[in-house]
Design an enzyme around this catalytic site. Structure first.
Site, PDB file in Angstrom:
ATOM      1  N   GLU A  66      -7.350   0.493  -4.137  1.00  0.00           N
ATOM      2  CA  GLU A  66      -7.280   0.409  -2.675  1.00  0.00           C
ATOM      3  C   GLU A  66      -8.573  -0.107  -2.027  1.00  0.00           C
ATOM      4  O   GLU A  66      -8.522  -1.030  -1.209  1.00  0.00           O
ATOM      5  CB  GLU A  66      -6.865   1.764  -2.091  1.00  0.00           C
ATOM      6  CG  GLU A  66      -5.380   1.999  -2.328  1.00  0.00           C
ATOM      7  CD  GLU A  66      -4.957   3.460  -2.257  1.00  0.00           C
ATOM      8  OE1 GLU A  66      -5.765   4.297  -1.819  1.00  0.00           O
ATOM      9  OE2 GLU A  66      -3.812   3.748  -2.642  1.00  0.00           O
TER      10      GLU A  66
ATOM     11  N   LYS B 125       2.481  11.296  -3.496  1.00  0.00           N
ATOM     12  CA  LYS B 125       1.384  10.612  -4.175  1.00  0.00           C
ATOM     13  C   LYS B 125       0.359  11.593  -4.728  1.00  0.00           C
ATOM     14  O   LYS B 125      -0.348  11.299  -5.692  1.00  0.00           O
ATOM     15  CB  LYS B 125       0.720   9.663  -3.186  1.00  0.00           C
ATOM     16  CG  LYS B 125      -0.351   8.777  -3.770  1.00  0.00           C
ATOM     17  CD  LYS B 125      -0.784   7.768  -2.737  1.00  0.00           C
ATOM     18  CE  LYS B 125      -1.890   6.882  -3.212  1.00  0.00           C
ATOM     19  NZ  LYS B 125      -2.258   5.915  -2.170  1.00  0.00           N
TER      20      LYS B 125
ATOM     21  N   ASP C  90       0.883  -1.166   0.000  1.00  0.00           N
ATOM     22  CA  ASP C  90       0.000   0.000   0.000  1.00  0.00           C
ATOM     23  C   ASP C  90       0.919   1.214   0.000  1.00  0.00           C
ATOM     24  O   ASP C  90       1.524   1.546   1.016  1.00  0.00           O
ATOM     25  CB  ASP C  90      -0.879  -0.052   1.263  1.00  0.00           C
ATOM     26  CG  ASP C  90      -1.647   1.249   1.495  1.00  0.00           C
ATOM     27  OD1 ASP C  90      -1.654   2.107   0.586  1.00  0.00           O
ATOM     28  OD2 ASP C  90      -2.230   1.398   2.579  1.00  0.00           O
TER      29      ASP C  90
ATOM     30  N   ASP D 227     -12.986   4.957   1.905  1.00  0.00           N
ATOM     31  CA  ASP D 227     -11.541   5.050   2.134  1.00  0.00           C
ATOM     32  C   ASP D 227     -11.093   6.510   2.070  1.00  0.00           C
ATOM     33  O   ASP D 227     -11.001   7.092   0.995  1.00  0.00           O
ATOM     34  CB  ASP D 227     -10.838   4.200   1.051  1.00  0.00           C
ATOM     35  CG  ASP D 227      -9.323   4.231   1.171  1.00  0.00           C
ATOM     36  OD1 ASP D 227      -8.786   4.960   2.021  1.00  0.00           O
ATOM     37  OD2 ASP D 227      -8.662   3.510   0.393  1.00  0.00           O
TER      38      ASP D 227
END
Ligand code: AMP
Length: 611
Positions: free
Chosen positions: A174, A73, A11, A196
């Site tokens: 994810e 990211k 992850d 999420d």
């Protein structure tokens, strides 16, 4: 029997990253060399010229703010000129530059790095941790990305894996990974939702789970909505008040900015457990003209935090609403709701989600680790012969090509199960057109320029013929990682061109509009070109009508200010209409027709009243 080579699930988070593997049939997190399950996704160049990654990089961030990169990211796969990048430039203590192709470069010391190179350093660190754990090389990995990442962001993440020396077996979403981990080893049957909210991105997915098959029905999100935005709201509040009291903008001082960022995040996290917290930043700055050092001291309450960030939470809820509509399910149809990401510990977020889904989130899921665990489940499924896990994911956004008239012809609608492939026949849009330009777009807007341009290529050597006579097959393929390839084939000659789409995204709406107009001659025709011809004729008739009404209105209003104004506006509209009628874009023709229709109604209404 030979030992199977270890495969890992990663992850790669905005704030922290986690690596996991399948240990005797159970997904398990691998601790890093500092015995922690989470590795901060932070990279720094130390003052002594050493590259630092993880906790050690995070620890020195305050004293080395300009050479410490976090939240990479949020930048991966984006263009430098993209609005999100420009926002980031304002708040990040490290420096961003435009690369040769408008890509983002990050300065560390006297070197420039691409974003995948920075992410690769985090991945390499995780790989080393895993190798230390296994005592042997690790080469294969599954890496997760937000479901709402577009093709460019996925490609860039894959590149990062490659730079780190990993064979990326699969990129998976994810929330899907979270569902895999949640459902692993249980008999879950029914529809579940995964909410999420992480450090940088938000995703929500609805899945139908039955006997080991994880079928994603719909997914949605925002790749620029997460904990960082909450932190930024706190920073803005602190900076604003400080500026009012001391007439000094703390954001100009990079070290102060890094201290503010740390303090804001710490306060936000504390407020998940307490109602009130102190923010104390002694010696934060000194007055411009000299004098005693300035300190920042404030109390932040949970209520104030909720007021500062209420709209961010509302945005997550509206995305959930939309995804449930797309999945054709009601909150009460869901069996479970899973919370993922550090931000789902914020009480107001939990409240909002509970209210919307009308249920408590399911217990026993570790929000920080569940995604990596799911990646490990998938990594195992891809490399072992006896796995019973089947994952059916979807494409988060629609894909299509730009066609004449300024529109998009959609070939693959959003939430289509991948892998998938679609071919459609197109025609040339002009007489004697020997070249077509295939512009691959991702997004939901009907007008081409409001979507994201994923890539483009040209098919040449078409036979000279009348418009519409030459036929071209356009094929879109999406693999199971959501990565897109497009090809175009002249049906007559078999000539073919194809690309694996690499991101050229990040163009602004205006830039894309300009490209569409400049290259209109090379576009494909999806619907019959007669539509443009018919609309042009309608527009010309309207122009005539307005031209006829102008002298009548002039006479009736007898040179009054109202009359002069209305006539001047009508003349401007006529000029625009003349250009639109000669131009290639149906969009413009329609816009002009709307304006002229309004003018006609106004003029006729006035003439009616004066009569
Ligand atoms: P992730 O990307 O899932 O690791 O989430 C990281 C984000 O969650 C960061 O913005 C953290 O500040 C935030 N976070 C982690 N723990 C908490 C907590 N207990 N309360 C509020 N936010 C948290």
């Amino acid at each position: 029997m030979a030992e199977r080579e270890p495969v890992i699930g990663i992850d790669l988070g905005t704030t922290n990253s986690v690596v996991a593997f399948m240990q005797d049939g159970t997904p398990t997190v691998i601790r890093n060399r500092s015995s922690s399950n989470l590795t901060p996704s932070v990279v720094a160049l130390s003052k002594t010229g050493k590259m630092l990654v993880g906790q050690i990089a995070k620890r020195q961030a305050i004293t080395n703010a300009t050479d410490t990169v976090y939240a990479a990211k949020r930048l991966i796969g984006r263009k430098f000129s993209a609005p999100q990048t420009q926002d980031a430039v304002k708040v990040l203590p490290y420096t961003l530059h435009a690369g040769e192709h408008d890509d983002i470069r990050i300065t560390l010391g006297d070197k420039q790095y691409s974003v995948p190179e920075i992410s690769a350093m985090v991945l390499r660190e995780l790989k080393l941790d895993a190798e230390a754990f296994f005592g042997q090389p690790v080469r294969k990995a599954v890496i997760t990305v937000p479901a709402y990442f577009n093709d460019g962001q996925r490609q860039a993440t894959k590149d990062a894996g490659r730079i780190a020396g990993l064979e990326v077996l699969r990129i998976i979403n994810e929330p899907t990974a979270a569902a895999l981990a949640y459902g692993f080893g249980k008999t879950v049957n029914g529809k579940i939702a995964v909410f999420d909210l992480g450090g940088g991105t938000f995703d929500v997915s609805v899945l139908d789970v039955s006997s080991g098959v994880f079928d994603v029905i719909a997914t949605g999100g925002d790749t620029y909505l997460g904990g960082e935005d909450f932190d930024n709201r706190i920073i803005e509040w602190l900076v604003f008040d400080f500026a009012r009291e001391n007439n000094l903008d703390l954001r100009k001082d990079r070290m102060a900015l890094q201290r503010l960022k740390d303090a804001a995040e710490k306060a936000k996290i504390e407020l998940s457990n307490t109602k009130e917290t102190q923010i104390n930043l002694p010696f934060i700055s000194s007055p411009p003209g000299g004098g005693a050092a300035l300190h920042l001291q404030k109390t932040l309450t949970r209520d104030k935090l909720e007021e500062l960030c209420g709209d961010l939470i509302s945005r997550t809820v509206s995305i959930c609403e939309q995804v449930l509509v797309e999945a054709k399910v009601k909150p009460t149809d869901l069996k479970e709701m899973i919370l993922v990401g550090g931000m789902t510990r914020v009480p107001k977020v939990i409240d909002a989600v509970k209210t919307f889904f009308r249920r408590d989130p399911c217990k026993g899921v570790h929000p920080d680790e569940v995604v990596a665990l799911g990646a490990a489940v998938q990594a195992d499924a891809l490399t072992s012969t006896d796995s019973e896990v089947v994952l059916l994911d979807v494409t988060p956004q629609s894909l299509g090509v730009a066609v004449a008239g300024g529109y998009v012809r959609r070939l693959i609608p959003k939430n289509t199960t991948v892998p998938t492939s679609v071919t459609e026949i197109f025609n040339t849009s002009k007489d004697d057109q020997t070249t077509v330009k295939i512009m691959v777009l991702q997004g939901e807007a009907e007008l081409a320029h409001q979507n994201e341009l994923l890539g483009e290529f040209i098919l040449t050597g078409l036979r000279k013929a009348r418009r519409g006579e030459v036929e071209i097959d356009v094929t879109f393929e999406i693999n199971s990682e959501g990565i897109v390839s497009v090809s175009a084939r002249d049906r007559e000659t078999g000539l073919q061109q194809s690309i694996q789409v690499t991101a050229s995204g990040g163009l602004t709406e205006d830039e894309l509009k300009r490209i569409m107009e400049e290259q209109a001659d090379m576009l494909l025709e999806a619907r019959s070109g007669e539509e443009l011809t018919a609309k042009r004729a309608e527009l010309k008739a309207l122009m005539k009508e307005v031209e006829g009404l102008i002298p009548q209105l002039d006479k009736a209003t007898q040179g009054s200010e109202f009359g002069r104004d209305a006539i001047a506006k009508a003349k401007t509209a006529l000029e625009a209409a003349r250009k639109a009628a000669e131009g290639p874009l149906l969009v413009r023709v329609n816009e002009s027709a709307d304006t002229l229709n309004r003018t006609v109604s106004l003029f006729k209404g006035v003439l009616e009243r004066i009569k």
